[in-house]
Design a protein around this motif. Structure first.
Motif, short mmCIF file in Angstrom:
data_model
loop_
_atom_site.label_atom_id
_atom_site.label_comp_id
_atom_site.label_asym_id
_atom_site.label_seq_id
_atom_site.Cartn_x
_atom_site.Cartn_y
_atom_site.Cartn_z
N VAL A 67 0.79 -1.09 -0.08
CA VAL A 67 -0.05 0.19 -0.09
C VAL A 67 0.90 1.25 -0.06
CG1 VAL A 67 -1.72 1.32 1.37
CG2 VAL A 67 -1.90 -1.24 1.18
N PHE A 68 0.79 1.92 -1.04
CA PHE A 68 1.88 2.82 -1.11
C PHE A 68 1.12 4.17 -2.05
CE2 PHE A 68 6.38 4.43 -3.20
CZ PHE A 68 6.24 5.28 -2.39
N THR A 69 1.13 5.21 -1.57
CA THR A 69 0.18 6.29 -1.81
C THR A 69 1.23 7.42 -2.21
OG1 THR A 69 -1.63 6.02 -0.80
CG2 THR A 69 -1.45 8.05 -2.13
N LYS A 70 1.48 7.86 -3.38
CA LYS A 70 2.26 9.08 -3.66
C LYS A 70 1.44 10.41 -3.81
CE LYS A 70 6.48 6.67 -5.69
NZ LYS A 70 7.49 6.70 -6.69
N ARG A 71 2.13 11.63 -3.59
CA ARG A 71 1.42 12.74 -3.81
C ARG A 71 2.18 13.76 -4.24
NH1 ARG A 71 -0.40 10.31 0.75
NH2 ARG A 71 -2.63 10.26 1.31
N GLU A 72 1.80 14.14 -5.48
CA GLU A 72 2.53 15.16 -6.23
C GLU A 72 1.44 16.06 -7.05
OE1 GLU A 72 5.42 14.78 -10.17
OE2 GLU A 72 5.58 13.36 -8.70
N CYS A 75 -2.32 15.45 -6.94
CA CYS A 75 -2.58 14.37 -7.43
C CYS A 75 -2.21 13.36 -6.23
CB CYS A 75 -1.99 14.00 -8.93
SG CYS A 75 -2.75 14.89 -10.09
N LEU A 76 -2.86 12.16 -6.40
CA LEU A 76 -2.53 10.96 -5.66
C LEU A 76 -2.32 9.82 -6.59
CD1 LEU A 76 -5.44 10.70 -3.04
CD2 LEU A 76 -3.14 11.45 -2.45
N PHE A 77 -1.17 9.10 -6.23
CA PHE A 77 -0.82 7.99 -7.18
C PHE A 77 -0.78 6.79 -6.11
CE2 PHE A 77 1.14 11.82 -8.83
CZ PHE A 77 1.02 11.80 -10.41
N GLU A 78 -1.67 5.92 -6.20
CA GLU A 78 -1.81 4.64 -5.84
C GLU A 78 -0.83 3.61 -6.38
OE1 GLU A 78 -2.76 4.54 -2.80
OE2 GLU A 78 -4.80 5.85 -2.71
N PRO A 212 -10.50 8.27 -1.77
CA PRO A 212 -9.92 9.76 -2.37
C PRO A 212 -9.11 10.41 -1.56
CG PRO A 212 -12.41 9.53 -2.33
CD PRO A 212 -12.00 8.58 -1.33
N GLY A 213 -8.72 10.12 -0.36
CA GLY A 213 -7.83 10.79 0.61
C GLY A 213 -6.63 9.83 0.48
N GLY A 214 -6.37 8.72 -0.07
CA GLY A 214 -5.28 8.13 0.00
C GLY A 214 -5.55 6.54 0.42
N TYR A 215 -4.94 5.62 0.03
CA TYR A 215 -5.07 4.25 0.74
C TYR A 215 -4.24 4.05 2.09
CZ TYR A 215 -6.92 -0.63 0.23
OH TYR A 215 -7.72 -1.90 0.33
N ASP A 216 -3.13 4.92 1.85
CA ASP A 216 -2.31 5.24 3.03
C ASP A 216 -2.71 5.42 4.36
OD1 ASP A 216 -2.48 7.72 2.41
OD2 ASP A 216 -0.35 8.17 2.22
N GLN A 217 -3.94 5.85 4.27
CA GLN A 217 -4.63 6.09 5.53
C GLN A 217 -4.87 4.87 6.36
OE1 GLN A 217 -8.16 9.31 4.95
NE2 GLN A 217 -7.86 8.17 3.06
N ILE A 218 -4.90 3.73 5.54
CA ILE A 218 -5.33 2.58 6.66
C ILE A 218 -4.05 2.29 7.01
CG2 ILE A 218 -5.62 0.03 6.23
CD1 ILE A 218 -7.97 1.56 5.49
#
Length: 452
Positions: A67-72, A75-78, A212-218
């Motif tokens: 589970v790795f969410t990048k933000r740039e 934009c969110l990149f799962e 929408p806020g990113g899978y990395d919230q888990i």
């Protein structure tokens, strides 16, 4: 004090100084967890709820694992996991809801997609739904013949096509559906998938949800309050007594624990990266060898803003199949659900390996060859994930490989005395998912709570 006891006490004192000090409740066994992915964090999180301290060692520089969410640029990149599979009786969905994490339902795939079969002619609507019925009929036949059958999905599909004397058009459509529906779920070609376990994973009902806020919230929420040390690559697991296990890390650090939970990927276990002394039982090693570890590569295509507006009417899923090369590729139209102008391309199995090794220009040519709706100047930039090439994972998720046994997932999850195993490959009902990782970690915490 006897000389042997003095030497042992001195050695353990030295080992204890090799890593940072960790806090354990008085008289409580030391629990070490290898891997700060969802399985490891879930185990540590629930142990903490049960009043049991643990320390998590992670080889990389971050938590989350696959589970790795990048933000740039807003934009969110799962990079890894993208969906929670179902909202009915799904403990991961319930966990997200409890934390008030926003989830959005993705429209049903088969009713919101467009297909290109080796041409620029798009197929959708009633014509596509008619082909889908054909696939569902074939799928039911395969599942009805699956139990106890020692063949692959492709071998049985060949038998059906020959016995029913399919036309070339039927063959093309069957290859398309199995390439872009079935192989996506397993991360492997149907020639590698065991018919005996075809569709054996029982995902939860209720559709697929994105965060929408990113899978990395888990993983971020699971990790709260935990003792985690990053950059610790485990090299050796050595039993030094009936109760104690010595962990040796690549940087020379050591740690002694009384309960150990291994949550590294199946790909890492297959590689032999970790040296177990004594060796793992023969039946567990054979299960590791028999199970498959699939590859799933994403290509992130950032569009120009005017291109995004022009393409916004495209469906949620756009799929491409090349009859000649028997290769498939698909796009998830994220721009329909987000202000971020992104298409996410997906390749699995051999296609995933190919994508991981393409440079920027080659990757762009590949994408354009499979996207008749795109022009070269629509694309601002591209990136691709590389789980297969990453030595810390060596693939994306597990699947029942041709030649594996129905019991292999459960066998992999069995403990060897006080060495325990958890992860998405240790949960036979929903293997290959974040749900499996979450559940196996929780199951392990419950098991250790009873032991401790």
């Amino acid at each position: 004090m006897r000389r042997r006891d003095f030497i042992k006490a001195t050695m353990l004192a030295f080992l204890g100084q090799a890593l940072h000090r960790f806090t354990f409740a008085s008289g409580q066994p030391k629990v070490a967890i290898i891997g700060a992915g969802v399985a490891g964090l879930s185990a540590a999180h629930f142990l903490q709820k049960y009043g049991v301290s643990s320390v998590v060692f992670e080889a990389s520089s971050r938590i989350g694992g696959r589970v790795f969410t990048k933000r740039e640029a807003n934009c969110l990149f799962e990079w890894g996991a993208n969906w929670i599979h179902g909202n009915q009786k799904n403990p991961l969905f319930a966990f997200a809801r409890k934390l008030k994490i926003e989830t959005n339902l993705t429209p049903e795939e088969s009713r919101n997609e467009q297909v290109f079969l080796s041409s620029k002619k798009a197929i959708r609507g009633a014509e596509y739904q008619e082909r889908l019925k054909f696939f569902r009929t074939v799928e039911e036949k395969l599942m009805s013949r699956s139990r106890g059958t020692n063949v692959s999905v492709s071998q049985e599909l060949d038998r059906i096509s020959k016995s029913e004397k399919w036309t070339q058009e039927q063959m093309d459509w069957a290859r398309f559906f199995f390439k872009l529906y079935v192989e996506e779920n397993y991360g492997a070609p149907i020639s590698d998938i065991a018919l005996s376990q075809f569709s054996s994973a029982s995902w939860y009902e209720g559709g697929d949800y994105v965060l929408p806020g990113g899978y990395d919230q888990i993983p971020t929420n699971l990790a709260k309050g935990l003792q985690i040390q990053l950059g610790k690559k485990l090299k050796k697991v050595e039993r030094i007594s009936k109760e104690e296990i010595k962990l040796s890390f690549e940087d020379g650090a050591v740690f002694v624990c009384s309960q150990l939970v291994i949550t590294v990927s199946l790909g890492v276990l297959k590689s032999g990266w970790i040296d177990f002394s004594p060796k793992l039982p023969k039946e567990k090693l054979e299960a590791i060898e028999r199970l498959g570890f699939g590859k799933f590569t994403k290509v992130f295509v950032r569009l120009k803003e005017d291109s995004r507006k022009r393409l916004i009417s495209l469906p949620t899923w756009i799929k491409f199949f090349d009859r000649v090369t028997d290769s498939g590729f698909q796009f998830f139209h994220l721009a329909k659900f987000s202000s971020c102008p992104l298409l996410i391309g997906i390749g699995v199995g051999q296609e995933a390996e190919l994508l991981e090794n393409l440079n920027g220009d080659e990757l762009k040519r590949y994408v354009l060859s499979r996207a008749p709706f795109l022009q070269a100047d629509d694309i601002v930039e591209l990136w691709s994930s590389d789980w297969g090439k990453n030595e810390l994972y060596r693939g994306s998720y597990s699947f029942p490989k041709h030649g594996s046994k129905d019991t292999d997932f459960d066998l992999l999850g069995q403990s060897v005395e006080n060495v325990h195993f958890a992860g998405e490959a240790c949960q036979s009902d929903v293997y290959g998912t974040v749900e499996a990782a979450f559940l196996s970690g929780r199951r392990m915490a419950e098991k250790l709570k009873l032991r401790i």
